[in-house]
Design a protein around this motif. Sequence first.
Motif, short mmCIF file in Angstrom:
data_model
loop_
_atom_site.label_atom_id
_atom_site.label_comp_id
_atom_site.label_asym_id
_atom_site.label_seq_id
_atom_site.Cartn_x
_atom_site.Cartn_y
_atom_site.Cartn_z
N LYS A 104 -15.34 1.00 10.44
CA LYS A 104 -13.93 0.99 10.04
C LYS A 104 -13.40 -0.44 10.03
CE LYS A 104 -9.61 3.49 10.82
NZ LYS A 104 -9.00 4.62 11.53
N LEU A 105 -12.65 -0.77 8.97
CA LEU A 105 -12.06 -2.10 8.84
C LEU A 105 -10.57 -2.05 9.15
CD1 LEU A 105 -13.77 -3.27 5.53
CD2 LEU A 105 -14.46 -3.79 7.88
N TYR A 106 -10.08 -3.16 9.67
CA TYR A 106 -8.65 -3.29 10.02
C TYR A 106 -8.10 -4.48 9.25
CZ TYR A 106 -9.64 0.02 13.73
OH TYR A 106 -10.01 1.15 14.43
N TYR A 107 -7.10 -4.22 8.40
CA TYR A 107 -6.51 -5.26 7.57
C TYR A 107 -5.12 -5.61 8.09
CZ TYR A 107 -10.16 -4.08 4.15
OH TYR A 107 -11.35 -3.86 3.51
N PHE A 108 -4.86 -6.92 8.20
CA PHE A 108 -3.57 -7.43 8.64
C PHE A 108 -3.07 -8.41 7.58
CE2 PHE A 108 -6.10 -6.25 12.27
CZ PHE A 108 -5.22 -5.54 13.07
N PHE A 109 -2.03 -8.04 6.86
CA PHE A 109 -1.50 -8.87 5.77
C PHE A 109 -0.10 -9.34 6.14
CE2 PHE A 109 -4.22 -5.83 3.12
CZ PHE A 109 -5.32 -6.68 3.13
N ASP A 110 0.06 -10.66 6.33
CA ASP A 110 1.32 -11.23 6.78
C ASP A 110 2.08 -11.85 5.61
OD1 ASP A 110 3.28 -11.96 8.52
OD2 ASP A 110 2.07 -13.34 9.71
N GLU A 111 3.35 -11.42 5.42
CA GLU A 111 4.21 -11.85 4.32
C GLU A 111 3.54 -11.54 2.97
OE1 GLU A 111 7.17 -12.47 4.75
OE2 GLU A 111 7.37 -13.15 6.82
N ILE A 112 3.16 -10.30 2.82
CA ILE A 112 2.40 -9.87 1.65
C ILE A 112 3.22 -9.87 0.37
CG2 ILE A 112 2.90 -7.40 1.80
CD1 ILE A 112 -0.15 -6.96 1.28
N GLN A 113 4.55 -9.96 0.46
CA GLN A 113 5.37 -9.95 -0.76
C GLN A 113 5.10 -11.18 -1.63
OE1 GLN A 113 6.73 -10.55 2.26
NE2 GLN A 113 7.82 -12.48 2.07
N LEU A 114 4.40 -12.18 -1.09
CA LEU A 114 4.08 -13.38 -1.86
C LEU A 114 2.96 -13.14 -2.87
CD1 LEU A 114 4.26 -16.01 1.02
CD2 LEU A 114 6.00 -15.51 -0.71
N VAL A 115 2.31 -11.98 -2.80
CA VAL A 115 1.21 -11.63 -3.72
C VAL A 115 1.74 -10.66 -4.77
CG1 VAL A 115 -1.07 -10.59 -3.92
CG2 VAL A 115 -0.50 -11.95 -1.90
N GLU A 116 1.64 -11.07 -6.01
CA GLU A 116 2.12 -10.22 -7.10
C GLU A 116 1.27 -8.94 -7.22
OE1 GLU A 116 3.00 -10.54 -11.94
OE2 GLU A 116 2.09 -12.22 -10.85
N ASP A 117 1.93 -7.82 -7.32
CA ASP A 117 1.28 -6.51 -7.44
C ASP A 117 0.39 -6.17 -6.24
OD1 ASP A 117 2.43 -5.99 -9.93
OD2 ASP A 117 0.80 -6.99 -11.01
N TRP A 118 0.75 -6.68 -5.08
CA TRP A 118 -0.05 -6.45 -3.86
C TRP A 118 -0.21 -4.97 -3.55
CZ3 TRP A 118 2.18 -3.61 -0.05
CH2 TRP A 118 3.58 -3.50 -0.09
#
Length: 407
Positions: free
Chosen positions: A86-100
Amino acid sequence: MEYIKRPKYLTQIKPFIDKPVIKILTGMRRVGKSTLLTIIKDTILQEVPDERKVYINFESLEFLEINNASLLAKYLMETTKHLNGKLYYFFDEIQLVEDWEKVVNGLRVDKDCDIYITGSNSTLISGELATLLAGRYVEFEIQPFTFDEFVEVFQEKQLCKEDLFTKFIQLGGMPTLKYFNLEENNSYKYLNDVYHTVLIKDVLTHNKIRDVDIFNRILSFTIQNIGSPVSATSIKKYLKSEHRDVSIDTILNYLDYCQQAFILKKVSRFDTVGKKNLKIDEKYYLTDHGFRAAKGYSNMKDIERALENIVYIELISRGYTVEIGKVKDMEIDFIATKDKERVYYQVSYLMETEATRQREFGVYAHVQDNYPKFVLSMDTVDFSQDGIVHKHVIDFLLENAEAGNIF
């Protein structure tokens, strides 16, 4: 690194760890979302091998080039293709990526994973994300430090709680203030920098606002008048007195943009007699009252406004939904609701006169229910009466503090 653990938020988040829902931490910039993300990754999930934890801060220089969904998907596929389990993803301030949102939804569909993201705009979970992930995410709005957390940060100063509260009124609760040693000039400079960063990145640029002068005048008027009824009409009249003409729609849009960026909180009225919400005489509060002082408005001079703001943020940080109560031609400062239970709060600075006490306690005579009713003030004398509990504001703010033995 030593962190302020913020147990009130960790307690809310823990039941959803390893559950098939995306955890979204929202809130104004610099309120500690990244720190909470790190605590979850390094402390709560410390038994998970580091190689199965993918952390990306999209404000970091390392990831500046990952600014759209395709680049993000390519990076994730390359960095995780050799991993098992199992993988754990942590995305900080993800709104900076278009179509995230397309990437996040793809991970949810294709991978055995647990996903945590942060963002600094409330529109993060609107539009396409809401459609793609309907029923598959939970949101936690993070606030600045409340007074109990402020006490924990500065307990080594060995100040009494009254002196610490004075500093809290003056400076607010932005977490990075811990590095400025309660020094006012440097603290206000930092708060001004954060304020302008939020405005430029999350309001002006994000919403393509061109008339910056009008925007600043609208926001400054609202900040000056926190805790008072503020309408688009009253702001329009104020601007007209300064020979500025602006439409009602523009005013409403600008205030809405500030709410989306978590600078302002709009609180609606609830008619306790008619049992309905009202869309008139709404009030605004600041997510952090320190911004008000940093912009030149004295929180000590306007202490009634500051105390109301502090109590409001305290209540929503405890998980309450908060409204202003209308009782005939009178007002209850806050009606706080959680799990179908209701609590009433009046907030005053000092109740030295009988007339003041009658005003603060008397409004409850018209509320015909058995829910708890409080009056909060800075008085040291207990004025409790007729089943209505009077509490010192400081005692109220510290009542849930785990470090209750500091003093």
